[in-house]
Design a protein around this motif. Sequence first.
Motif, PDB file in Angstrom:
ATOM      1  N   ILE A  57       1.014  -1.213  -0.431  1.00 17.43           N
ATOM      2  CA  ILE A  57       0.048   0.048   0.313  1.00 17.43           C
ATOM      3  C   ILE A  57       0.660   1.130  -0.459  1.00 17.43           C
ATOM      4  CG2 ILE A  57      -1.711   1.606   0.936  1.00 17.43           C
ATOM      5  CD1 ILE A  57      -2.805  -1.715   0.623  1.00 17.43           C
ATOM      6  N   ALA A  58       1.747   1.016   0.458  1.00 17.54           N
ATOM      7  CA  ALA A  58       2.408   1.933   0.921  1.00 17.54           C
ATOM      8  C   ALA A  58       3.616   2.610  -1.035  1.00 17.54           C
ATOM      9  CB  ALA A  58       3.459   1.560   1.886  1.00 17.54           C
ATOM     10  N   LEU A  59       3.849   1.590  -1.621  1.00 19.24           N
ATOM     11  CA  LEU A  59       4.813   1.270  -2.066  1.00 19.24           C
ATOM     12  C   LEU A  59       3.246   2.134  -3.408  1.00 19.24           C
ATOM     13  CD1 LEU A  59       6.298  -1.808  -2.265  1.00 19.24           C
ATOM     14  CD2 LEU A  59       7.606   0.240  -2.626  1.00 19.24           C
ATOM     15  N   ARG A  60       2.359   1.195  -3.351  1.00 15.57           N
ATOM     16  CA  ARG A  60       1.145   2.147  -4.232  1.00 15.57           C
ATOM     17  C   ARG A  60       0.286   3.714  -4.157  1.00 15.57           C
ATOM     18  NH1 ARG A  60      -2.674   0.730  -8.390  1.00 15.57           N
ATOM     19  NH2 ARG A  60      -4.301   1.329  -7.612  1.00 15.57           N
ATOM     20  N   TYR A  61       1.225   4.371  -2.545  1.00 13.76           N
ATOM     21  CA  TYR A  61       0.480   5.610  -2.449  1.00 13.76           C
ATOM     22  C   TYR A  61       2.189   6.320  -3.095  1.00 13.76           C
ATOM     23  CZ  TYR A  61      -4.120   4.407  -1.290  1.00 13.76           C
ATOM     24  OH  TYR A  61      -5.541   4.276  -1.005  1.00 13.76           O
ATOM     25  N   ASN A  62       3.220   5.268  -3.307  1.00 18.50           N
ATOM     26  CA  ASN A  62       4.249   6.346  -4.010  1.00 18.50           C
ATOM     27  C   ASN A  62       4.959   6.679  -2.064  1.00 18.50           C
ATOM     28  OD1 ASN A  62       5.113   6.113  -6.043  1.00 18.50           O
ATOM     29  ND2 ASN A  62       3.496   7.711  -6.775  1.00 18.50           N
ATOM     30  N   TYR A  63       4.804   6.388  -1.101  1.00 19.19           N
ATOM     31  CA  TYR A  63       5.018   7.014  -0.190  1.00 19.19           C
ATOM     32  C   TYR A  63       6.392   6.220   0.375  1.00 19.19           C
ATOM     33  CZ  TYR A  63       0.574   8.127   1.110  1.00 19.19           C
ATOM     34  OH  TYR A  63      -0.333   9.137   1.129  1.00 19.19           O
ATOM     35  N   LEU A  64       7.228   5.206  -0.731  1.00 15.37           N
ATOM     36  CA  LEU A  64       8.159   5.126  -0.657  1.00 15.37           C
ATOM     37  C   LEU A  64       8.752   4.979  -1.996  1.00 15.37           C
ATOM     38  CD1 LEU A  64       7.903   1.265   1.647  1.00 15.37           C
ATOM     39  CD2 LEU A  64       8.724   3.968   2.408  1.00 15.37           C
ATOM     40  N   ASP A  65       9.702   4.733  -2.289  1.00 14.98           N
ATOM     41  CA  ASP A  65      10.197   4.537  -3.700  1.00 14.98           C
ATOM     42  C   ASP A  65      10.800   3.050  -3.902  1.00 14.98           C
ATOM     43  OD1 ASP A  65      11.754   6.477  -5.771  1.00 14.98           O
ATOM     44  OD2 ASP A  65      12.484   4.201  -5.660  1.00 14.98           O
ATOM     45  N   VAL A  66       9.734   2.620  -4.776  1.00 13.00           N
ATOM     46  CA  VAL A  66      10.071   1.051  -5.031  1.00 13.00           C
ATOM     47  C   VAL A  66      11.303   0.523  -6.058  1.00 13.00           C
ATOM     48  CG1 VAL A  66       8.925   1.359  -7.834  1.00 13.00           C
ATOM     49  CG2 VAL A  66       8.610  -0.577  -6.474  1.00 13.00           C
ATOM     50  N   HIS A  67      12.481   1.883  -6.421  1.00 12.62           N
ATOM     51  CA  HIS A  67      13.356   1.461  -6.457  1.00 12.62           C
ATOM     52  C   HIS A  67      14.438   1.011  -5.290  1.00 12.62           C
ATOM     53  CE1 HIS A  67      11.725   2.784 -10.291  1.00 12.62           C
ATOM     54  NE2 HIS A  67      12.878   0.888 -10.832  1.00 12.62           N
ATOM     55  N   ASP A  68      14.024   1.890  -3.691  1.00 17.22           N
ATOM     56  CA  ASP A  68      14.720   1.632  -3.509  1.00 17.22           C
ATOM     57  C   ASP A  68      14.662   0.569  -2.718  1.00 17.22           C
ATOM     58  OD1 ASP A  68      15.927   4.170  -3.764  1.00 17.22           O
ATOM     59  OD2 ASP A  68      14.775   5.053  -1.560  1.00 17.22           O
ATOM     60  N   VAL A  69      13.403   0.340  -1.949  1.00 17.95           N
ATOM     61  CA  VAL A  69      12.524  -0.894  -1.978  1.00 17.95           C
ATOM     62  C   VAL A  69      13.571  -2.409  -2.272  1.00 17.95           C
ATOM     63  CG1 VAL A  69      11.338  -2.200  -0.743  1.00 17.95           C
ATOM     64  CG2 VAL A  69      10.641  -0.188  -0.033  1.00 17.95           C
ATOM     65  N   MET A  70      13.257  -2.684  -3.977  1.00 16.31           N
ATOM     66  CA  MET A  70      13.555  -3.332  -4.553  1.00 16.31           C
ATOM     67  C   MET A  70      15.445  -3.649  -4.529  1.00 16.31           C
ATOM     68  SD  MET A  70      13.541  -3.642  -8.316  1.00 16.31           S
ATOM     69  CE  MET A  70      14.315  -2.387  -9.081  1.00 16.31           C
ATOM     70  N   ASN A  71      15.930  -2.681  -4.747  1.00 21.51           N
ATOM     71  CA  ASN A  71      17.493  -2.543  -4.389  1.00 21.51           C
ATOM     72  C   ASN A  71      17.943  -3.117  -3.048  1.00 21.51           C
ATOM     73  OD1 ASN A  71      18.093  -1.767  -7.548  1.00 21.51           O
ATOM     74  ND2 ASN A  71      17.853  -0.186  -6.682  1.00 21.51           N
ATOM     75  N   PHE A  72      17.039  -3.263  -1.894  1.00 18.39           N
ATOM     76  CA  PHE A  72      17.582  -2.768  -0.588  1.00 18.39           C
ATOM     77  C   PHE A  72      17.483  -4.607  -0.481  1.00 18.39           C
ATOM     78  CE2 PHE A  72      16.134  -3.769   4.158  1.00 18.39           C
ATOM     79  CZ  PHE A  72      18.166  -3.579   4.124  1.00 18.39           C
ATOM     80  N   LEU A  73      15.858  -4.962  -1.209  1.00 17.60           N
ATOM     81  CA  LEU A  73      15.752  -6.219  -0.789  1.00 17.60           C
ATOM     82  C   LEU A  73      16.380  -7.429  -1.546  1.00 17.60           C
ATOM     83  CD1 LEU A  73      11.835  -6.188  -0.917  1.00 17.60           C
ATOM     84  CD2 LEU A  73      13.480  -6.598   1.534  1.00 17.60           C
ATOM     85  N   LYS A  74      16.411  -6.921  -2.791  1.00 19.51           N
ATOM     86  CA  LYS A  74      17.762  -8.120  -3.759  1.00 19.51           C
ATOM     87  C   LYS A  74      19.254  -8.335  -3.358  1.00 19.51           C
ATOM     88  CE  LYS A  74      17.402  -7.006  -8.594  1.00 19.51           C
ATOM     89  NZ  LYS A  74      17.261  -5.396  -9.445  1.00 19.51           N
ATOM     90  N   LYS A  75      19.466  -7.553  -2.472  1.00 20.96           N
ATOM     91  CA  LYS A  75      20.886  -7.885  -1.231  1.00 20.96           C
ATOM     92  C   LYS A  75      21.047  -7.901  -0.060  1.00 20.96           C
ATOM     93  CE  LYS A  75      22.842  -3.863  -3.222  1.00 20.96           C
ATOM     94  NZ  LYS A  75      22.558  -2.398  -3.990  1.00 20.96           N
ATOM     95  N   LYS A  76      19.397  -8.287   0.269  1.00 20.07           N
ATOM     96  CA  LYS A  76      18.694  -8.791   1.331  1.00 20.07           C
ATOM     97  C   LYS A  76      20.213 -10.069   2.184  1.00 20.07           C
ATOM     98  CE  LYS A  76      15.976 -12.222   0.327  1.00 20.07           C
ATOM     99  NZ  LYS A  76      16.764 -13.235   1.466  1.00 20.07           N
ATOM    100  N   PRO A  77      19.992 -10.729   3.244  1.00 19.47           N
ATOM    101  CA  PRO A  77      20.659 -11.837   3.985  1.00 19.47           C
ATOM    102  C   PRO A  77      20.351 -12.834   3.284  1.00 19.47           C
ATOM    103  CG  PRO A  77      20.264 -10.079   6.231  1.00 19.47           C
ATOM    104  CD  PRO A  77      19.660  -9.515   4.306  1.00 19.47           C
ATOM    105  N   GLN A  78      21.141 -13.033   3.187  1.00 18.27           N
ATOM    106  CA  GLN A  78      20.913 -14.335   1.797  1.00 18.27           C
ATOM    107  C   GLN A  78      19.713 -15.872   3.179  1.00 18.27           C
ATOM    108  OE1 GLN A  78      24.100 -16.644  -0.177  1.00 18.27           O
ATOM    109  NE2 GLN A  78      23.381 -18.018  -0.575  1.00 18.27           N
TER     110      GLN A  78
END
Lengths: 177, 177
Positions: free
Chosen positions: A112-133
Amino acid sequence: MNKKNKKGLIIVNTGDGKGKTTAALGTAFRALGYDYKVCMVQFIKGSWNYGELDAAKKFSDNFELIPMGEGFTWNTKDKERDTMVAQRTWELCKEKILSGKYKIVVLDEINIALRYNYLDVHDVMNFLKKKPQDLHVILTGRNAPPEIIEIADLVTEMKEIKHPFKSGVKAQKGIEY
Amino acid sequence: MNKKNKKGLIIVNTGDGKGKTTAALGTAFRALGYDYKVCMVQFIKGSWNYGELDAAKKFSDNFELIPMGEGFTWNTKDKERDTMVAQRTWELCKEKILSGKYKIVVLDEINIALRYNYLDVHDVMNFLKKKPQDLHVILTGRNAPPEIIEIADLVTEMKEIKHPFKSGVKAQKGIEY
Protein backbone atom coordinates in the motif's frame (compact mmCIF):
# COMPACT_ATOMS: atom_id res chain seq x y z
CA MET A 1 24.33 -28.47 -1.18
CA ASN A 2 23.42 -26.13 -4.00
CA LYS A 3 23.55 -22.53 -2.81
CA LYS A 4 20.35 -21.76 -4.65
CA ASN A 5 18.56 -24.33 -2.49
CA LYS A 6 19.49 -22.49 0.71
CA LYS A 7 18.22 -19.14 -0.43
CA GLY A 8 15.81 -17.27 1.78
CA LEU A 9 12.74 -16.35 -0.22
CA ILE A 10 11.09 -13.07 -1.09
CA ILE A 11 7.41 -13.87 -0.74
CA VAL A 12 4.53 -11.66 -1.87
CA ASN A 13 0.89 -12.08 -0.80
CA THR A 14 -1.21 -9.77 -2.91
CA GLY A 15 -4.68 -9.53 -4.50
CA ASP A 16 -8.07 -8.17 -3.46
CA GLY A 17 -9.07 -11.21 -1.38
CA LYS A 18 -8.75 -12.14 2.27
CA GLY A 19 -5.79 -13.99 3.66
CA LYS A 20 -2.77 -11.90 2.70
CA THR A 21 -1.79 -10.92 6.23
CA THR A 22 -3.46 -14.02 7.66
CA ALA A 23 -1.31 -16.33 5.53
CA ALA A 24 1.77 -14.38 6.62
CA LEU A 25 0.62 -14.88 10.20
CA GLY A 26 0.18 -18.60 9.47
CA THR A 27 3.71 -18.74 8.07
CA ALA A 28 4.94 -16.98 11.20
CA PHE A 29 3.07 -19.52 13.35
CA ARG A 30 4.65 -22.37 11.37
CA ALA A 31 8.17 -20.92 11.75
CA LEU A 32 7.66 -20.27 15.47
CA GLY A 33 6.94 -23.97 15.75
CA TYR A 34 10.55 -24.52 14.72
CA ASP A 35 11.66 -21.93 17.30
CA TYR A 36 12.69 -19.51 14.58
CA LYS A 37 12.49 -15.81 15.36
CA VAL A 38 9.95 -13.80 13.38
CA CYS A 39 9.41 -10.06 13.12
CA MET A 40 6.28 -8.46 11.65
CA VAL A 41 6.27 -4.73 10.96
CA GLN A 42 2.87 -3.15 10.35
CA PHE A 43 2.76 -0.28 7.84
CA ILE A 44 -0.93 0.48 8.35
CA LYS A 45 -2.90 1.07 11.49
CA GLY A 46 -5.75 -1.33 11.99
CA SER A 47 -4.51 -4.12 9.76
CA TRP A 48 -4.05 -6.16 12.94
CA ASN A 49 -6.09 -6.22 16.06
CA TYR A 50 -6.12 -7.43 19.62
CA GLY A 51 -6.56 -11.06 18.59
CA GLU A 52 -3.24 -11.16 16.82
CA LEU A 53 -1.52 -9.05 19.43
CA ASP A 54 -2.63 -11.34 22.25
CA ALA A 55 -1.66 -14.44 20.28
CA ALA A 56 1.69 -12.85 19.51
CA LYS A 57 2.33 -12.18 23.17
CA LYS A 58 2.01 -15.88 23.92
CA PHE A 59 4.94 -16.38 21.54
CA SER A 60 6.71 -13.33 22.88
CA ASP A 61 10.18 -14.83 23.06
CA ASN A 62 10.40 -15.43 19.33
CA PHE A 63 7.69 -13.26 17.80
CA GLU A 64 8.21 -9.54 17.57
CA LEU A 65 5.25 -7.52 16.36
CA ILE A 66 5.77 -3.84 15.61
CA PRO A 67 2.73 -1.68 14.82
CA MET A 68 4.28 1.34 13.11
CA GLY A 69 1.18 2.76 11.46
CA GLU A 70 -0.23 3.99 14.77
CA GLY A 71 -1.84 7.38 14.48
CA PHE A 72 -2.40 7.39 10.79
CA THR A 73 -4.69 5.50 8.46
CA TRP A 74 -3.81 6.59 4.91
CA ASN A 75 -6.90 8.77 4.87
CA THR A 76 -5.35 11.92 6.25
CA LYS A 77 -4.65 13.48 2.86
CA ASP A 78 -1.51 14.78 4.57
CA LYS A 79 0.88 13.30 2.06
CA GLU A 80 3.92 14.75 3.72
CA ARG A 81 3.16 13.19 7.09
CA ASP A 82 2.14 9.86 5.58
CA THR A 83 5.35 9.74 3.57
CA MET A 84 7.36 10.49 6.68
CA VAL A 85 5.67 7.70 8.66
CA ALA A 86 6.07 5.22 5.79
CA GLN A 87 9.73 6.06 5.41
CA ARG A 88 10.37 5.80 9.13
CA THR A 89 8.69 2.39 9.04
CA TRP A 90 10.85 1.33 6.10
CA GLU A 91 14.00 2.42 7.95
CA LEU A 92 12.98 0.14 10.80
CA CYS A 93 12.31 -2.71 8.37
CA LYS A 94 15.80 -2.36 6.92
CA GLU A 95 17.27 -2.47 10.41
CA LYS A 96 15.30 -5.62 11.24
CA ILE A 97 16.24 -7.25 7.93
CA LEU A 98 19.95 -6.57 8.48
CA SER A 99 19.91 -7.47 12.20
CA GLY A 100 20.55 -11.17 11.68
CA LYS A 101 18.10 -11.90 14.51
CA TYR A 102 15.22 -13.31 12.48
CA LYS A 103 14.39 -16.14 10.13
CA ILE A 104 11.40 -14.25 8.71
CA VAL A 105 10.61 -10.54 8.50
CA VAL A 106 7.07 -9.64 7.43
CA LEU A 107 6.50 -6.21 5.86
CA ASP A 108 2.77 -6.07 6.43
CA GLU A 109 0.85 -3.88 3.96
CA ILE A 110 4.03 -2.40 2.53
CA ASN A 111 2.47 -2.74 -0.94
CA ILE A 112 0.00 0.00 0.00
CA ALA A 113 2.85 2.36 0.89
CA LEU A 114 4.48 1.56 -2.44
CA ARG A 115 1.21 2.03 -4.28
CA TYR A 116 0.81 5.54 -2.87
CA ASN A 117 4.46 6.34 -3.65
CA TYR A 118 5.18 6.93 0.02
CA LEU A 119 8.18 4.71 -0.56
CA ASP A 120 10.36 4.51 -3.66
CA VAL A 121 9.85 1.10 -5.21
CA HIS A 122 13.40 1.05 -6.58
CA ASP A 123 14.86 1.71 -3.13
CA VAL A 124 12.85 -1.19 -1.72
CA MET A 125 13.66 -3.45 -4.68
CA ASN A 126 17.40 -2.74 -4.57
CA PHE A 127 17.55 -3.23 -0.82
CA LEU A 128 15.65 -6.53 -0.90
CA LYS A 129 17.82 -7.87 -3.71
CA LYS A 130 20.79 -7.61 -1.31
CA LYS A 131 19.00 -8.92 1.79
CA PRO A 132 20.83 -11.49 3.95
CA GLN A 133 20.78 -14.78 2.07
CA ASP A 134 19.08 -16.97 4.68
CA LEU A 135 16.32 -14.52 5.59
CA HIS A 136 12.80 -14.89 4.25
CA VAL A 137 10.96 -11.61 3.67
CA ILE A 138 7.19 -11.53 3.21
CA LEU A 139 5.52 -8.47 1.65
CA THR A 140 1.75 -8.17 1.91
CA GLY A 141 -0.92 -5.87 0.53
CA ARG A 142 -3.00 -5.52 -2.60
CA ASN A 143 -1.56 -4.11 -5.81
CA ALA A 144 2.00 -5.37 -5.41
CA PRO A 145 4.04 -3.32 -7.91
CA PRO A 146 5.53 -5.19 -10.91
CA GLU A 147 9.05 -4.33 -9.70
CA ILE A 148 8.40 -6.26 -6.48
CA ILE A 149 6.86 -9.21 -8.32
CA GLU A 150 9.92 -9.21 -10.56
CA ILE A 151 12.36 -9.77 -7.67
CA ALA A 152 10.04 -12.11 -5.69
CA ASP A 153 10.49 -15.87 -5.56
CA LEU A 154 6.95 -16.78 -4.55
CA VAL A 155 3.93 -14.64 -5.41
CA THR A 156 0.37 -15.57 -4.52
CA GLU A 157 -2.68 -13.59 -5.49
CA MET A 158 -5.51 -13.91 -2.98
CA LYS A 159 -8.56 -13.47 -5.16
CA GLU A 160 -11.99 -12.70 -3.77
CA ILE A 161 -14.57 -15.14 -5.12
CA LYS A 162 -17.28 -14.49 -2.56
CA HIS A 163 -17.41 -12.13 0.40
CA PRO A 164 -19.98 -12.06 3.22
CA PHE A 165 -19.88 -8.27 3.72
CA LYS A 166 -21.51 -7.92 0.32
CA SER A 167 -24.52 -9.87 1.53
CA GLY A 168 -24.83 -7.84 4.71
CA VAL A 169 -23.00 -10.00 7.25
CA LYS A 170 -20.89 -7.95 9.64
CA ALA A 171 -17.21 -8.56 10.40
CA GLN A 172 -16.70 -11.47 12.80
CA LYS A 173 -14.50 -11.22 15.89
CA GLY A 174 -11.72 -13.80 15.68
CA ILE A 175 -12.19 -14.18 11.94
CA GLU A 176 -11.96 -10.76 10.40
CA TYR A 177 -10.27 -8.89 13.24
CA MET B 1 -28.61 -7.25 16.96
CA ASN B 2 -29.50 -8.69 13.61
CA LYS B 3 -29.26 -12.48 13.68
CA LYS B 4 -27.55 -12.48 10.32
CA ASN B 5 -24.73 -10.46 11.81
CA LYS B 6 -24.00 -13.17 14.38
CA LYS B 7 -23.76 -15.96 11.87
CA GLY B 8 -20.72 -18.21 11.92
CA LEU B 9 -19.20 -18.30 8.47
CA ILE B 10 -18.48 -21.09 6.02
CA ILE B 11 -15.07 -20.12 4.65
CA VAL B 12 -13.36 -21.74 1.67
CA ASN B 13 -9.66 -21.34 0.80
CA THR B 14 -9.12 -22.84 -2.64
CA GLY B 15 -6.97 -22.38 -5.76
CA ASP B 16 -3.64 -23.72 -7.01
CA GLY B 17 -1.48 -21.29 -5.03
CA LYS B 18 0.17 -21.39 -1.62
CA GLY B 19 -1.51 -20.22 1.53
CA LYS B 20 -4.75 -22.19 1.73
CA THR B 21 -3.86 -24.15 4.85
CA THR B 22 -1.47 -21.44 6.01
CA ALA B 23 -4.23 -18.81 5.97
CA ALA B 24 -6.46 -21.21 7.94
CA LEU B 25 -3.61 -21.60 10.40
CA GLY B 26 -3.32 -17.81 10.58
CA THR B 27 -7.05 -17.56 11.26
CA ALA B 28 -6.65 -20.18 13.99
CA PHE B 29 -3.77 -18.18 15.47
CA ARG B 30 -5.92 -15.04 15.41
CA ALA B 31 -8.84 -16.79 17.14
CA LEU B 32 -6.58 -18.38 19.75
CA GLY B 33 -5.53 -14.84 20.62
CA TYR B 34 -9.12 -14.33 21.75
CA ASP B 35 -8.95 -17.61 23.74
CA TYR B 36 -11.40 -19.26 21.38
CA LYS B 37 -11.11 -23.00 20.91
CA VAL B 38 -10.07 -24.20 17.47
CA CYS B 39 -10.02 -27.69 15.97
CA MET B 40 -8.22 -28.59 12.74
CA VAL B 41 -8.83 -32.00 11.18
CA GLN B 42 -6.36 -33.09 8.51
CA PHE B 43 -7.75 -35.15 5.64
CA ILE B 44 -4.41 -35.75 3.96
CA LYS B 45 -1.17 -37.00 5.39
CA GLY B 46 1.72 -34.61 4.96
CA SER B 47 -0.30 -31.44 4.51
CA TRP B 48 1.08 -30.35 7.89
CA ASN B 49 4.42 -30.99 9.42
CA TYR B 50 6.36 -30.75 12.63
CA GLY B 51 6.49 -26.96 12.55
CA GLU B 52 2.75 -26.64 12.82
CA LEU B 53 2.44 -29.49 15.28
CA ASP B 54 4.99 -27.98 17.64
CA ALA B 55 3.41 -24.55 17.36
CA ALA B 56 0.02 -26.11 18.00
CA LYS B 57 1.29 -27.81 21.15
CA LYS B 58 2.21 -24.41 22.59
CA PHE B 59 -1.48 -23.55 22.25
CA SER B 60 -2.53 -26.98 23.44
CA ASP B 61 -5.28 -25.84 25.78
CA ASN B 62 -7.33 -24.27 23.01
CA PHE B 63 -5.94 -25.74 19.80
CA GLU B 64 -6.78 -29.30 18.87
CA LEU B 65 -5.00 -30.69 15.82
CA ILE B 66 -6.10 -34.06 14.48
CA PRO B 67 -4.06 -35.69 11.72
CA MET B 68 -6.49 -38.26 10.29
CA GLY B 69 -4.78 -38.92 6.96
CA GLU B 70 -1.99 -40.90 8.63
CA GLY B 71 -0.98 -43.97 6.67
CA PHE B 72 -2.43 -42.92 3.39
CA THR B 73 -1.51 -40.32 0.80
CA TRP B 74 -4.16 -40.49 -1.94
CA ASN B 75 -1.67 -42.33 -4.13
CA THR B 76 -2.54 -45.84 -3.07
CA LYS B 77 -4.97 -46.48 -5.92
CA ASP B 78 -6.89 -48.43 -3.27
CA LYS B 79 -10.10 -46.48 -3.71
CA GLU B 80 -11.98 -48.57 -1.18
CA ARG B 81 -9.48 -47.95 1.60
CA ASP B 82 -9.14 -44.24 0.75
CA THR B 83 -12.91 -43.83 0.78
CA MET B 84 -13.10 -45.54 4.15
CA VAL B 85 -10.44 -43.28 5.65
CA ALA B 86 -12.06 -40.14 4.18
CA GLN B 87 -15.45 -41.13 5.51
CA ARG B 88 -14.07 -41.93 8.94
CA THR B 89 -12.43 -38.49 8.91
CA TRP B 90 -15.71 -36.86 7.90
CA GLU B 91 -17.54 -38.64 10.73
CA LEU B 92 -15.03 -37.13 13.15
CA CYS B 93 -15.49 -33.67 11.59
CA LYS B 94 -19.24 -33.90 12.08
CA GLU B 95 -18.72 -34.84 15.72
CA LYS B 96 -16.37 -31.89 16.25
CA ILE B 97 -18.74 -29.50 14.46
CA LEU B 98 -21.67 -30.58 16.62
CA SER B 99 -19.69 -30.73 19.88
CA GLY B 100 -20.23 -27.07 20.77
CA LYS B 101 -16.63 -26.96 22.04
CA TYR B 102 -15.09 -24.85 19.27
CA LYS B 103 -15.37 -21.42 17.71
CA ILE B 104 -13.65 -22.62 14.52
CA VAL B 105 -13.36 -26.07 12.94
CA VAL B 106 -10.94 -26.38 10.01
CA LEU B 107 -11.51 -29.21 7.52
CA ASP B 108 -8.03 -29.22 6.04
CA GLU B 109 -7.82 -30.49 2.45
CA ILE B 110 -11.40 -31.77 2.50
CA ASN B 111 -11.79 -30.41 -1.03
CA ILE B 112 -9.40 -33.10 -2.25
CA ALA B 113 -11.57 -35.84 -0.71
CA LEU B 114 -14.61 -34.29 -2.40
CA ARG B 115 -12.77 -34.00 -5.69
CA TYR B 116 -11.98 -37.74 -5.67
CA ASN B 117 -15.57 -38.55 -4.67
CA TYR B 118 -14.36 -40.16 -1.45
CA LEU B 119 -17.07 -38.10 0.19
CA ASP B 120 -20.48 -37.23 -1.16
CA VAL B 121 -20.59 -33.50 -1.79
CA HIS B 122 -24.33 -33.34 -1.08
CA ASP B 123 -23.86 -35.01 2.30
CA VAL B 124 -21.21 -32.46 3.21
CA MET B 125 -23.25 -29.56 1.81
CA ASN B 126 -26.44 -30.54 3.62
CA PHE B 127 -24.63 -31.10 6.88
CA LEU B 128 -22.78 -27.76 6.73
CA LYS B 129 -25.98 -25.88 5.92
CA LYS B 130 -27.30 -27.01 9.31
CA LYS B 131 -24.10 -26.44 11.29
CA PRO B 132 -24.37 -24.70 14.68
CA GLN B 133 -25.03 -21.03 14.02
CA ASP B 134 -22.08 -19.52 15.88
CA LEU B 135 -19.45 -21.89 14.54
CA HIS B 136 -17.08 -20.91 11.75
CA VAL B 137 -16.05 -23.76 9.46
CA ILE B 138 -13.05 -23.42 7.14
CA LEU B 139 -12.64 -25.81 4.19
CA THR B 140 -9.31 -25.90 2.39
CA GLY B 141 -7.90 -27.55 -0.71
CA ARG B 142 -7.75 -26.85 -4.43
CA ASN B 143 -10.72 -27.48 -6.70
CA ALA B 144 -13.47 -26.64 -4.22
CA PRO B 145 -16.67 -28.10 -5.76
CA PRO B 146 -19.32 -25.61 -6.96
CA GLU B 147 -21.79 -27.01 -4.40
CA ILE B 148 -19.44 -25.98 -1.58
CA ILE B 149 -18.82 -22.54 -3.08
CA GLU B 150 -22.59 -22.16 -3.34
CA ILE B 151 -23.16 -22.59 0.42
CA ALA B 152 -19.99 -20.71 1.48
CA ASP B 153 -20.03 -17.15 2.83
CA LEU B 154 -16.41 -16.28 2.10
CA VAL B 155 -14.43 -17.87 -0.73
CA THR B 156 -10.84 -16.96 -1.56
CA GLU B 157 -8.88 -18.37 -4.45
CA MET B 158 -5.15 -18.53 -3.77
CA LYS B 159 -3.70 -18.13 -7.23
CA GLU B 160 -0.11 -18.98 -8.03
CA ILE B 161 1.59 -16.08 -9.81
CA LYS B 162 5.18 -17.17 -9.29
CA HIS B 163 6.61 -20.24 -7.56
CA PRO B 164 10.25 -20.87 -6.61
CA PHE B 165 10.11 -24.66 -7.16
CA LYS B 166 9.73 -23.96 -10.84
CA SER B 167 13.06 -22.15 -10.88
CA GLY B 168 14.81 -24.95 -8.99
CA VAL B 169 14.68 -23.69 -5.40
CA LYS B 170 13.93 -26.45 -2.91
CA ALA B 171 11.22 -26.36 -0.24
CA GLN B 172 12.25 -24.26 2.77
CA LYS B 173 11.92 -25.49 6.34
CA GLY B 174 9.63 -23.17 8.28
CA ILE B 175 8.18 -21.75 5.09
CA GLU B 176 6.90 -24.62 3.02
CA TYR B 177 6.75 -27.30 5.71
